[in-house]
Design an enzyme around this catalytic site. Structure first.
Site: not given
Ligand code: ADE
Length: 861
Positions: A575, A578-580, A582, A613, A717
């Site tokens: 993923g 905005q800030f980085g 994953v 992250k 949220d």
């Molecule tokens: N996407 C963001 N964090 C995740 C995670 N911990 N496991 C699977 N997909 C993710």
């Protein structure tokens, strides 16, 4: 982000200055707190008839504030029928006010004064005061029943005013104190009055239809003068004017109407006066067109403009097409061709026997050159430079245009200079703070146990600072995102303090800038919540954690270790925000670095898959700070249904958080890919999820939330998009913030100022900015609804964002007009009942997560 926000804000201000932001007020949406509780209304703009003492002066009459002695109190006891005492608010410009809130003096249990009833007076110019009355002409409003609960009252009809007075009313001699808030939005039309002939009565065979302006607030003798009324109340009439069921009032209520026979000239003349000279683009007139009853929209309108003392010689004329086919009521738009004026006089010509109007709105570009224009005719006291004229105008369009352009260029240059200056400043700050932050983290997150002892004061001052500057919600909803109902907290917090290992030190409480009077006796006050931005790399969400919980969370027994970056092998990107980003990574030797109680179901030397992250290395100080805070909090959240932080890389950039990897991604996407068990799935060969597994997932979410709520941790949220799915339908709650493109449609940009997941939010979160465990419970109900619909449909998909907000108003009014999410096909009555209980209007009547969890466990097949 902050820069973007600033630019956004400045551009909005610019647009506003140019008057481009003009709209017809929608009373359902125009319900923003105007700044008593949020502080936007300055102390000097709050005054009163008298005060009991310096510590109960008018400035202490702010809703939800506990400063001074806790409220405004007048000097003497309020007697029945004496309307001498009042608390007055000057909003500095005209506002459309739809809602008022009142509260008594609680002062941490020391006070017990409140207003059982009150009246409201308002003024647009500071000299003519008008008593507000409801549509049934009643002036007295029911107020408070105790000193702490906030009581909100819809103003129907709404008020258009700059000054508002709250006047306590009693039925016996008593001491009264008040805290108040006004809700609404700016009145951008700028209209301060319309003068028109009095509306008439139409006699139909069955009954009369009263077409008078029953809420007109000016003088009504032979004609209506100096007031506003139904033509500006934001309510459009129905197609069939004989049906007026909206407010349980009489037929024809929505309209003001005139009969051709009473007007030998063939037209009705209405004069409109404005707060200042404006550049008018359009006028929209909402007309009935029920020709079967001899009612039609006007056939011609002739408008005259006045910018100083004289009316312009040449009027503007417009003739809409007379429609004899479509009987719907409609807005007829008249192009006002950029005429500059502070008054407009329009003659509306009859096209049939009757002409019925329900709303008239004006769209104007606020005159940029007000400083060189003549004074407004309306007599608003000059508060801004533009109201203080010095020269006479040359209204040649070219001059105005050139002037506007120069002004725009000047403002743009100013914006650029400000942004550049801020960037340089930010860089300097970042450099300076970087070392400090690294030091702090090394201290707080290192495994050497003695370094885990947090400096509470330091911790608090930083988070309190955050609360002031960084809370998205707080900017829009100044009531305070961490608000919890006082009545509930009165009993809750002391218990919590007893059970917490480290009771809040008095210095901690005292160090908070938002802290009110209450901490004196050692009993923490609800206003002591620290706002913690769990602003991960993918988002910018804000959590509210009470200070006590912060202390609890910063206990010595929890932490994460620094993980050697070189042992991480990148696999794929999961993923981005905005800030980085994953990343999915393989981590070698992770077992050694993890807390012992966390056991992976794999053998010792096998690399484990983890989600990493990463904060962008060029992220600004705020993002960095938030990332570090998120680490602090997450490292201490230990629950099987909350995403777990395994280790961190913070000794060098980019900062990283290593969390467990959930192989099935987020619950929303997971369920979207699946179908319910049954014929259809068999035919399409789609993967299925059984009802019992759906329940299992809902139960796990309830369990995770039970854990969070036990820490007084408000998620804000909760939704399927923020839950992750692992093996065998295991669920862990996370928070990805609001910036993932995939879910941007789930967030509403409120007045261009912030993004909110309105379809998951309780009425009190939307209207009052109150975020509590009870509002998390509401969101939980919506989350379960999503689950049972396999996330195939957005909640309230048939409603626009504005309609969702209007529906929120219906939840607040609770007159059985609110729309609930429907029972999903798969959902048994027992489960739907639980969902409905999560959406109860009264927060105290909603179930706790503990109760929900128990009920679901009992229900699981
Ligand atoms: N996407 C963001 N964090 C995740 C995670 N911990 N496991 C699977 N997909 C993710």
């Amino acid at each position: 982000m902050k820069h973007l926000w600033d630019i956004h804000f400045l551009l909005l201000s610019l647009l506003y200055l140019l008057g481009a932001v003009t709209s017809q007020v929608n009373p359902g949406v125009c319900r923003y707190p105007l700044g008593m509780s949020g502080g936007q209304i300055q102390d000097e703009d709050i005054s009163a008839s008298s005060q009991w003492s310096e510590s109960t002066a008018a400035r202490y009459g702010r809703l939800d504030f506990e400063e001074g002695d806790g409220a405004w109190c007048p000097e003497i006891t309020v007697e029945p029928d004496s309307l001498k005492e009042f608390l007055q608010i000057d909003l500095r410009s005209l506002h459309f006010i739809t809602l008022v809130g009142t509260q008594g003096r609680h002062a941490g249990g020391m006070g017990n004064e409140f207003a059982q009833m009150y009246k409201i007076k308002y003024s647009r110019d500071g000299s003519r005061w008008i008593s507000w009355r409801n549509r049934q002409a009643k002036q007295v409003i029911e107020g408070n029943r105790n000193a702490y609960d906030i009581v909100l009252k819809d103003l129907e009809p709404p008020i258009i005013a700059r000054f508002v007075r709250f006047m306590p009313v009693t039925d016996h001699s008593m001491n009264v104190c008040m805290r108040v808030e006004l809700y609404g939005c700016e009145w951008l039309d700028g209209l301060v009055s319309y003068n028109a002939p009095v509306g008439e009565q139409m006699t139909l065979p069955a009954y009369p239809v009263y077409l008078n302006d029953s809420v007109y607030d000016g003088a009504v003798i032979y004609s209506m003068t100096e007031g506003l009324g139904q033509l500006t109340d934001g309510v459009c009439g129905l197609d069939d004017f004989t049906l007026s069921h909206v407010y349980n009032v009489w037929p024809g209520y929505d309209y003001v109407g005139w009969n051709n026979e009473s007007f030998p000239s063939g037209y009705v003349e209405i004069m409109f006066e404005f707060d200042r000279i404006r550049n008018f683009t359009t006028m929209k007139v909402h007309c009935n067109n029920m020709f079967s009853r001899h009612v039609k929209a006007f056939r011609q309108v002739v408008c005259y403009f006045r910018s100083d003392s004289d009316w312009e010689a040449t009027p503007l004329s417009f003739s809409p097409v007379v429609d004899e086919k479509n009987p719907s009521a409609r807005f007829v738009t008249v192009n006002l061709a950029n005429h500059m004026a502070s008054a407009i006089k329009c003659q509306f010509y009859f096209a049939d026997s009757w002409m019925l109007f329900s709303e008239i709105t004006f769209q104007s570009d606020t005159a940029m050159y007000n400083t060189t224009l003549s004074p407004p005719k309306t007599g608003l006291p000059p508060t801004q430079p533009e109201d203080d004229p010095t020269h006479k105008v040359d209204d040649s369009n070219t001059r105005i245009l050139i002037g506007c352009l120069v002004a725009i260029i000047f403002i743009l240059v100013a914006i650029i200079v400000i942004i550049l200056w801020r960037q340089v400043w930010q860089k300097m700050l970042e450099k300076a703070s970087r070392r400090m932050l690294d030091d702090e983290l090394t201290a707080s997150l290192s495994i050497q146990s003695e370094t885990f002892g947090y400096n509470h004061n330091h911790n608090h001052s930083s988070t309190t600072g955050e609360q002031e500057s960084n809370s998205t919600y707080e900017r829009i909803f100044p009531l305070g995102p961490d608000y919890q109902e006082p009545s509930r907290l009165i009993c809750k917090l002391p218990e919590f303090a007893q059970s917490s290992e480290e009771p809040a030190s008095s210095s901690t409480a005292a160090s908070k800038s938002t802290t009110a009077t209450a901490a004196q006796d050692g009993v923490p006050h609800y206003a002591e919540a620290d706002i913690v931005n769990l602003q991960g790399v993918t988002g910018s969400n804000t959590y509210a954690i009470p200070a006590l919980t912060m202390d609890l969370l910063s206990g010595k027994d929890v932490a994460v270790e620094e993980f050697p970056r070189k042992l991480l092998t990148f696999k794929e990107k999961l993923g981005e925000g905005q800030f980085g980003e994953v990343h999915l990574c393989e981590a070698e030797g992770m077992q050694e670095f993890m807390n012992k109680e966390f056991l992976f179901d794999i053998t010792e030397d096998q690399p484990v898959l983890v989600a990493v992250k990463m904060l962008r290395s060029d992220a600004n100080k705020n993002a960095r700070n938030d990332f570090l805070k998120e680490i602090k909090i997450m490292s201490r959240l230990k629950d099987p249904n909350i995403i777990r932080l395994l280790a961190v890389c913070i000794y060098s950039d980019p900062l990283c958080m290593i969390t467990e990897y959930m192989e099935n991604g987020d619950l929303n996407q997971f369920l979207s890919r699946h179908e319910p068990e049954g014929q259809l799935a068999l035919l399409s060969n789609a993967p299925t999820v059984s009802f019992s597994n759906l329940c299992y997932m809902a139960t796990q979410i309830a369990s995770g939330m039970k854990y969070l709520s036990s820490l007084n941790f408000v998620h804000r949220d909760l939704a399927t998009r923020n839950c992750l799915v692992g093996k065998n339908y295991t669920i862990k709650i996370a928070d990805f913030g609001m910036s993932r493109n995939l879910y941007s449609g789930d967030y509403y940009r409120i007045q261009g100022r912030a993004v909110l997941p309105i379809r998951w939010m309780s009425w009190e979160s939307i209207l009052l900015g109150k975020f509590t465990t009870a509002s998390d419970v509401w969101a939980y109900g919506v989350t379960v609804w999503e689950i049972l619909n396999f996330c195939k449909e957005q909640p309230y998909s048939q409603l626009t964002d504005e309609q969702v907000i209007e529906n929120t108003g219906e939840f607040f009014r609770d007159q059985k007009r609110q729309i609930y999410l429907p029972q999903p096909v798969l959902c048994p009555d027992s489960l739907y009942k639980i969902m409905l209980s999560c959406w109860r209007r009264n927060t105290k009547e909603r179930p706790s997560f503990q109760e929900i969890h128990k009920a679901l466990q009992e229900m699981e097949p």
